[in-house]
Structure formats: C-alpha cells, structure tokens
Motif scaffolding. Structure first.
Motif, mmCIF file in Angstrom:
data_model
loop_
_atom_site.group_PDB
_atom_site.id
_atom_site.type_symbol
_atom_site.label_atom_id
_atom_site.label_comp_id
_atom_site.label_asym_id
_atom_site.label_seq_id
_atom_site.Cartn_x
_atom_site.Cartn_y
_atom_site.Cartn_z
ATOM 1 N N LYS A 156 -30.964 -1.194 -1.487
ATOM 2 C CA LYS A 156 -30.057 -2.305 -1.791
ATOM 3 C C LYS A 156 -30.174 -2.689 -3.275
ATOM 4 O O LYS A 156 -29.192 -2.877 -3.978
ATOM 5 N N ARG A 157 -31.409 -2.797 -3.756
ATOM 6 C CA ARG A 157 -31.637 -3.185 -5.169
ATOM 7 C C ARG A 157 -31.048 -2.122 -6.110
ATOM 8 O O ARG A 157 -30.428 -2.441 -7.105
ATOM 9 N N PHE A 158 -31.262 -0.845 -5.789
ATOM 10 C CA PHE A 158 -30.768 0.235 -6.655
ATOM 11 C C PHE A 158 -29.244 0.305 -6.616
ATOM 12 O O PHE A 158 -28.611 0.670 -7.607
ATOM 13 N N LYS A 159 -28.672 -0.044 -5.488
ATOM 14 C CA LYS A 159 -27.210 -0.037 -5.356
ATOM 15 C C LYS A 159 -26.601 -0.990 -6.382
ATOM 16 O O LYS A 159 -25.530 -0.738 -6.932
ATOM 17 N N SER A 160 -27.305 -2.099 -6.653
ATOM 18 C CA SER A 160 -26.780 -3.094 -7.597
ATOM 19 C C SER A 160 -26.700 -2.537 -9.017
ATOM 20 O O SER A 160 -26.010 -3.088 -9.865
ATOM 21 N N ILE A 161 -27.416 -1.446 -9.311
ATOM 22 C CA ILE A 161 -27.295 -0.812 -10.636
ATOM 23 C C ILE A 161 -26.720 0.613 -10.495
ATOM 24 O O ILE A 161 -26.846 1.446 -11.406
ATOM 25 N N ASN A 162 -26.143 0.868 -9.335
ATOM 26 C CA ASN A 162 -25.461 2.146 -9.083
ATOM 27 C C ASN A 162 -26.318 3.390 -9.228
ATOM 28 O O ASN A 162 -25.885 4.384 -9.817
ATOM 29 N N ILE A 163 -27.540 3.315 -8.726
ATOM 30 C CA ILE A 163 -28.332 4.554 -8.700
ATOM 31 C C ILE A 163 -28.815 4.820 -7.274
ATOM 32 O O ILE A 163 -29.042 3.891 -6.510
ATOM 33 N N PRO A 164 -28.979 6.095 -6.917
ATOM 34 C CA PRO A 164 -29.434 6.394 -5.556
ATOM 35 C C PRO A 164 -30.926 6.130 -5.398
ATOM 36 O O PRO A 164 -31.691 6.241 -6.371
ATOM 37 N N SER A 165 -31.331 5.798 -4.171
ATOM 38 C CA SER A 165 -32.750 5.541 -3.921
ATOM 39 C C SER A 165 -33.443 6.859 -3.582
ATOM 40 O O SER A 165 -33.694 7.162 -2.413
ATOM 41 N N THR A 166 -33.768 7.630 -4.624
ATOM 42 C CA THR A 166 -34.495 8.888 -4.417
ATOM 43 C C THR A 166 -35.971 8.653 -4.753
ATOM 44 O O THR A 166 -36.297 7.672 -5.440
ATOM 45 N N LEU B 164 -38.882 -11.792 -10.429
ATOM 46 C CA LEU B 164 -39.608 -11.126 -11.516
ATOM 47 C C LEU B 164 -38.921 -9.840 -11.950
ATOM 48 O O LEU B 164 -39.054 -9.409 -13.086
ATOM 49 N N GLN B 165 -38.179 -9.228 -11.022
ATOM 50 C CA GLN B 165 -37.653 -7.891 -11.307
ATOM 51 C C GLN B 165 -36.177 -7.817 -11.682
ATOM 52 O O GLN B 165 -35.762 -6.842 -12.320
ATOM 53 N N ASP B 166 -35.383 -8.794 -11.274
ATOM 54 C CA ASP B 166 -33.922 -8.671 -11.440
ATOM 55 C C ASP B 166 -33.494 -8.314 -12.861
ATOM 56 O O ASP B 166 -32.667 -7.430 -13.078
ATOM 57 N N GLU B 167 -34.081 -9.026 -13.843
ATOM 58 C CA GLU B 167 -33.654 -8.784 -15.236
ATOM 59 C C GLU B 167 -34.096 -7.398 -15.711
ATOM 60 O O GLU B 167 -33.372 -6.721 -16.449
ATOM 61 N N ALA B 168 -35.290 -6.987 -15.278
ATOM 62 C CA ALA B 168 -35.797 -5.666 -15.674
ATOM 63 C C ALA B 168 -34.918 -4.550 -15.093
ATOM 64 O O ALA B 168 -34.582 -3.576 -15.784
ATOM 65 N N LEU B 169 -34.537 -4.736 -13.827
ATOM 66 C CA LEU B 169 -33.702 -3.743 -13.140
ATOM 67 C C LEU B 169 -32.360 -3.587 -13.870
ATOM 68 O O LEU B 169 -31.902 -2.462 -14.114
ATOM 69 N N LYS B 170 -31.781 -4.722 -14.230
ATOM 70 C CA LYS B 170 -30.480 -4.689 -14.918
ATOM 71 C C LYS B 170 -30.597 -4.050 -16.291
ATOM 72 O O LYS B 170 -29.694 -3.348 -16.741
ATOM 73 N N GLU C 263 -40.928 -3.345 -1.896
ATOM 74 C CA GLU C 263 -39.654 -3.154 -1.187
ATOM 75 C C GLU C 263 -39.738 -1.898 -0.327
ATOM 76 O O GLU C 263 -40.105 -0.823 -0.813
ATOM 77 N N SER C 264 -39.377 -2.059 0.940
ATOM 78 C CA SER C 264 -39.337 -0.909 1.850
ATOM 79 C C SER C 264 -38.094 -0.078 1.504
ATOM 80 O O SER C 264 -37.285 -0.481 0.665
ATOM 81 N N PHE C 265 -37.919 1.069 2.176
ATOM 82 C CA PHE C 265 -36.820 1.975 1.791
ATOM 83 C C PHE C 265 -35.455 1.284 1.806
ATOM 84 O O PHE C 265 -34.662 1.443 0.884
ATOM 85 N N GLY C 266 -35.205 0.491 2.868
ATOM 86 C CA GLY C 266 -33.903 -0.175 2.975
ATOM 87 C C GLY C 266 -33.676 -1.185 1.848
ATOM 88 O O GLY C 266 -32.581 -1.268 1.279
ATOM 89 N N THR C 267 -34.716 -1.925 1.518
ATOM 90 C CA THR C 267 -34.573 -2.978 0.491
ATOM 91 C C THR C 267 -34.423 -2.383 -0.901
ATOM 92 O O THR C 267 -33.581 -2.830 -1.689
ATOM 93 N N ILE C 268 -35.188 -1.368 -1.217
ATOM 94 C CA ILE C 268 -35.090 -0.787 -2.579
ATOM 95 C C ILE C 268 -33.723 -0.116 -2.746
ATOM 96 O O ILE C 268 -33.137 -0.127 -3.833
#
Ligand code: 5MM
Length: 340
Positions: free
Chosen positions: A32-42, A294-300, A25-30
């Motif tokens: 978006k993914r992190f936003k779904s778990i309410n963390i900043p993309s640092t 592959l990642q959605d469940e792990a991220l959550k 995932e490039s910066f913009g995509t990651i």
C-alpha cells in the motif's frame, strides 16, 4: 528471565531525546505504501527502502530502536551487513514485530483479534538469535455503532498479556500496542472513553500474567477525534485528554510510553507529542514509535529511485530531529521552515 537486562533495555528504548521507528510493515501494508509512490513491492525494493532508512547518517541521535518485519530482520544492507548489525553500528536497538496480524473476530462483526500466539515461544528464540532485543504485538480496537464490545477488548488484552509474558521469558522487551483506531466519526470524548477502558483491561491482564512492568514499553494511540468527526479537537485538547487518560490507567512503573501515529500527518503527530511533553509532570517518558509519521516524507522524496536516496535520508533525518525535539516540548514551526 533477567529482569535487570529487560529493565535496562526498556530504559534505553525510551532514552531522552530518542524514539522508535516502526518499519515493520507486513507485505500488504508495504505494498500500500509503495503504491502511493508508484513502485511495486518487490524484495529488492523493500530491501533498498529499509536500507535507506537504517543507514541514514547520524540517525542514532534521534532513534533508539527500530521495529522490523520478519523478512527485514533476515535481509542485508547493500554493503552485505545484516540489518540488525547495521542498526547496532548506529547505536540503535533491533526489534521485531511478532504478531501475525489482526483477523476478524468470529461472532463479532466489525471487530478484530490479533493472532500469532501458537509457536511464538520458538519464534522468539529464533529472533533473539538473529539479534532482536525487543518485540512488538499490535491489537486493533475499532470504534463504531455498538463496538467495541467488552469481549473484544478483553480478548485482545489477554492475547497482549500472553505475548508480553512469553517475550519477557525469552529475554526480549515487549512493546504492548493496543491501538484504538482513529477511523470513524466518533468524538474525542468517545475515543478517550474507549482508550481508558482498553488500557485498564490491558494492565489488568498484564499484571495477572505477571508481566514485569519495568521491563516493557506501552505503545498506545493518542486520544483524538475520529478522522471523520465533524468537530476536530485542537492540539491542546488532544494533549490534555491523552495525558489525563494515561495517568488514569498506566502505572508509573512502566518506564515509557511510545505513541503510534495512526494516520496523523507527520507535523500533527509531532505537534501533539510536543504539547504533551510541554505539559510536564509526567511519571513516564513520553515518546514516539511512529511508522507513517516518520516515513511519509522520506518515502515521497525517495520515489523508489537510487538517485534520491540522499533526499530520502534527509527527509527522514529532518522528521526524526523534529520529533526528538517534541520529546522535550521544544519543537516549533521554525524547525519546519529551516528544513524547507
Ligand atoms: C508500520 O506499521 C505497523 C505494521 O502494520 P501491519 O502489521 O498492519 O502491516 C504498525 O503496527 C505500526 O507499528 C503502528 O501502527 C504504528 O504505525 P503508525 O503508522 O500508526 O505510526
């Protein structure tokens, strides 16, 4: 270019029971993914998350390769080990996304062209030094009223072929990813037609550019109904339409096809792959290179907290095991229940 090495790497990427994790995932995509778990993309969060995935115990049993992003291939695990080395120790091939993203195609409203050919030769040489053994380039084809145009399909296929030839010349196996998006209200029939036209163009250009088909991997979309189509095709229909489309367009010299998940849920993406492999009589390995599925469940499960790393790894290992079973047509709902 050592054709023998390219071939053996390509075969290892589609080894039985294994598939590829798309973690590029490039910066913009990651973000978006992190936003779904309410963390900043640092940078520390991105590093911690990729560390979780790459150090999951025993994951090399199901994962043959990982596609990384430019930042990721240069990062290190908590232990201080560079990520490419962490993957190698798990028996996993390190890979890298080398395109610079899909941009608006000038003169063709609503269509995209992937950029990144300028300076690619030099970047490939650097990635090889950093430990990459394969690369990836994604082209995006949008379905809508009067699109895709023939011009857009051919321009993207040409760029994919230029990239693939340069990648092989650098000793890196190219993953060629022409993605027909599932966004829209189009039918599965329209998806099949666009996918068939796209893949025909892609292989025409690959052969024109003298790309060694035995030393590459194809990463296509599955043939499915548009996400807003009122009639959604069932699992069997998707499996049959996808395999029919691929048999018409992908030479059997290609060792393997690894699907993207494209926005399907983890279970649906697993079901579809399972049904295709259950059909049997396939001239190539049919595998996966999922990102979200592959990642959605792990991220959550992780939620950005150190205390949840084990839970995140458990979720990632579970999904990987299920998709691995789908490589043999042996995935079942029972496997989901076992995890619950
Ligand atoms: C992981 O997402 C990849 C990179 O996307 P961006 O360059 O837009 O950030 C993407 O190419 C991915 O490898 C494929 O689309 C497969 O991911 P999905 O989620 O569709 O399985």
């Amino acid at each position: 270019m050592n054709t023998h090495d390219l071939q053996s790497t390509a075969q290892a990427m589609v080894a039985k029971g294994k598939g590829i994790l798309a973690a590029d995932e490039s910066f913009g995509t990651i973000e978006k993914r992190f936003k779904s778990i309410n963390i900043p993309s640092t940078e520390p969060n991105r590093r911690a998350y990729r560390d979780l995935l790459f150090t999951t115990p025993g994951i090399g049993e199901y994962i043959s390769g990982v596609i990384m992003f430019d930042e990721t291939i240069r990062q290190k695990s908590e232990s201080g080990t560079p990520f490419p080395e962490v993957l190698k120790r798990q028996g996993i091939l390190p890979g890298i996304k080398v395109d610079n993203g899909a941009k608006d195609l000038a003169g063709f409203p609503g269509e995209k062209i992937t950029e990144g050919l300028d300076g690619l030769r030099e970047r490939l040489a650097e990635y090889r030094k950093l430990g990459a053994t394969f690369t990836k380039w994604r082209a995006v084809i949008t379905v809508g009223k009067d699109i895709p145009t023939r011009f857009c399909i051919d321009a993207n296929a040409h760029a994919l072929a230029r990239y693939a030839a340069l990648s092989q010349a650098a000793g890196l196996v190219p993953i060629v990813e022409p993605e027909v998006l599932m966004d829209g209200d189009h039918t599965i029939g329209r998806c099949e037609q666009v996918t068939e036209t796209t893949l025909t163009s892609v292989f025409f250009h690959l052969e024109a550019h003298r790309v060694v088909l035995e030393g590459m991997v194809l990463k296509p979309n599955m043939v499915i109904s548009g996400s807003k189509c009122p009639t959604q095709a069932g699992v069997e229909e998707v499996a049959k339409a996808t395999v029919r489309c691929l048999k018409r367009t992908v030479p059997s010299a290609v060792p393997g096809i690894v699907f993207l998940s494209g926005g399907q849920t983890p279970q649906v993406a697993t079901d579809h792959l399972n049904a295709m492999n259950a059909l049997g009589n396939l001239p190539w390995e049919l595998s996966f290179s999922y990102g979200r599925a592959l990642q959605d469940e792990a991220l959550k499960a992780w939620k950005g907290e150190k205390a949840n790393v084990t839970a995140g790894q458990k979720a990632f290992a579970h999904r990987s095991k299920c998709v691995s079973a789908a490589r043999y047509g042996k995935y079942s709902a029972k496997m989901e229940m076992a995890a619950a």
